[in-house]
Design a protein around this motif. Structure first.
Motif, short mmCIF file in Angstrom:
data_model
loop_
_atom_site.label_atom_id
_atom_site.label_comp_id
_atom_site.label_asym_id
_atom_site.label_seq_id
_atom_site.Cartn_x
_atom_site.Cartn_y
_atom_site.Cartn_z
N GLY A 54 -15.91 -17.57 -50.53
CA GLY A 54 -16.34 -16.34 -51.17
C GLY A 54 -16.81 -16.59 -52.59
N ASN A 113 -20.40 -17.86 -52.53
CA ASN A 113 -21.39 -16.80 -52.31
C ASN A 113 -21.55 -15.91 -53.55
N GLN A 123 -11.24 -12.89 -56.53
CA GLN A 123 -11.16 -14.19 -55.87
C GLN A 123 -10.24 -15.13 -56.65
N GLN A 137 -11.45 -19.83 -47.13
CA GLN A 137 -12.26 -18.61 -47.10
C GLN A 137 -12.44 -18.04 -48.50
#
Length: 337
Positions: free
Chosen positions: A80, A83, A221, A76
């Motif tokens: 991220g 994106n 992130q 995940q």
């Protein structure tokens, strides 16, 4: 990441064959002593062994569930990053604009290219950092090293300096390589250039705030990736899981001796194959959990950060309308890095 439909049984057997060898030995020795030398006292009741097996099954299930959680969280996080990277490319193209007419279209294109290529450099530095070895990781285990003949870890086949050379200016590359956490300083360079673009009138204050927020999100992130990379699955749980499994597989033959002896004749020799089978099931579950603990180390079950980074690079280079676009990475023997 395994990109096929499933692992074959033969792949699992080859991967665990060293365990099978010693499991056969553990089962054969007490069986021979019991049947050939008449050491009947070796047989022990099955009830206490079954209780240990229950505890082992519980802790194995707990570990596998927790390690899967680590793997899914890592996927995940990197999703991220995908994106955010695409959004960064859009912002660079649309926010950095020649509103005052002081910059030529060629120079503006060069600025766009610099910001996007530096982001690709950040992705490159990040994946190299995530592939660095830690003492608790498992790629150095002999059964995992043998399996690596089916695939290659790209970050082990090249150097970060070579990868950064076509992405950064020489001065920037030397500066970044002199630092310990290269990815952090690449984002710092991005922030510095954004400030310069504001001073030059190529970026408005509002858009500068938006792009600075994007850099913050990228830092977030990266920090999440580093949290998983640098904090292992708790060693106390990993250790007790291994202790329980090994204790159980050592006791299984002694519990099955009496059960098969009740059938009479030579049925007691069935203790060996059935002990190996039961022990292999538990041992393989432990191995699967172990191989899922560290989702960035470069194993066949890890998050394919190299492939995902290449996908991001393709998208960003296409935004720049570059004529030469690298091809997407393909699985090798169903393994995608």
């Amino acid at each position: 990441m395994h990109a096929g439909r499933k692992y074959s049984l033969s792949e699992f057997i080859v991967w665990t064959r060293r365990d099978i060898y010693w499991l056969i030995g553990l089962a054969a020795i007490p069986t021979v002593l019991y049947q050939v030398l008449g050491w009947k006292w070796l047989a022990i009741p099955w009830v206490p062994i079954a209780m240990i097996g229950t505890a082992a099954a519980f802790i194995v299930g707990f570990k596998n569930n927790a390690t899967y959680g680590r793997l899914w969280e890592a996927r995940q996080i990197y999703g991220g990053i995908v994106n955010l990277s695409r959004t960064w490319g859009i912002m660079v193209k649309d926010f950095v604009r020649n509103t005052n007419g002081s910059t030529s279209p060629q120079d503006l294109q060069s600025i766009h290219q610099q910001l996007i290529l530096r982001h690709i450099a950040w992705l490159t530095a990040l994946r190299f950092q995530l592939r660095e070895e830690r003492t608790w990781e498992n790629t150095h285990q002999i059964y995992n090293e043998e399996y690596q003949r089916f695939y290659k870890i790209p970050e082990k086949e090249s150097s970060l300096a070579e990868e950064l050379k076509p992405l950064l200016w020489v001065q920037e590359s030397e500066y970044v390589l002199s630092k310990k956490n290269r990815a952090v300083h690449l984002i710092s360079l991005q922030s510095k250039q954004l400030g310069e673009l504001v001073d030059e009138g190529l970026l408005t204050d509002l858009r500068h705030v938006e792009m600075a927020q994007m850099l913050k999100d990228l830092y977030d992130q990266q920090g999440k990736c580093e949290r998983i990379k640098n904090f292992p699955y708790p060693r106390q749980f990993a250790s007790i899981n291994l202790f329980f499994i090994r204790l159980f597989v050592m006791l299984v033959p002694f519990g099955l001796l009496q059960e098969f002896a009740k059938l009479g004749g030579h049925f007691v020799w069935l203790t060996i194959p059935f002990s190996v089978l039961v022990s292999w099931v538990f041992n393989s579950m432990e191995r699967v959990g172990e191989s899922t603990e560290n989702p960035f180390e470069g194993g066949p079950n890890d998050v394919p950060i190299t492939s995902m980074s290449r996908g991001i690079e393709i998208d960003l280079r296409e935004m720049l309308d570059q004529p030469e676009i690298p091809s997407a990475l393909q699985p090798v023997n169903n393994i995608l890095m």
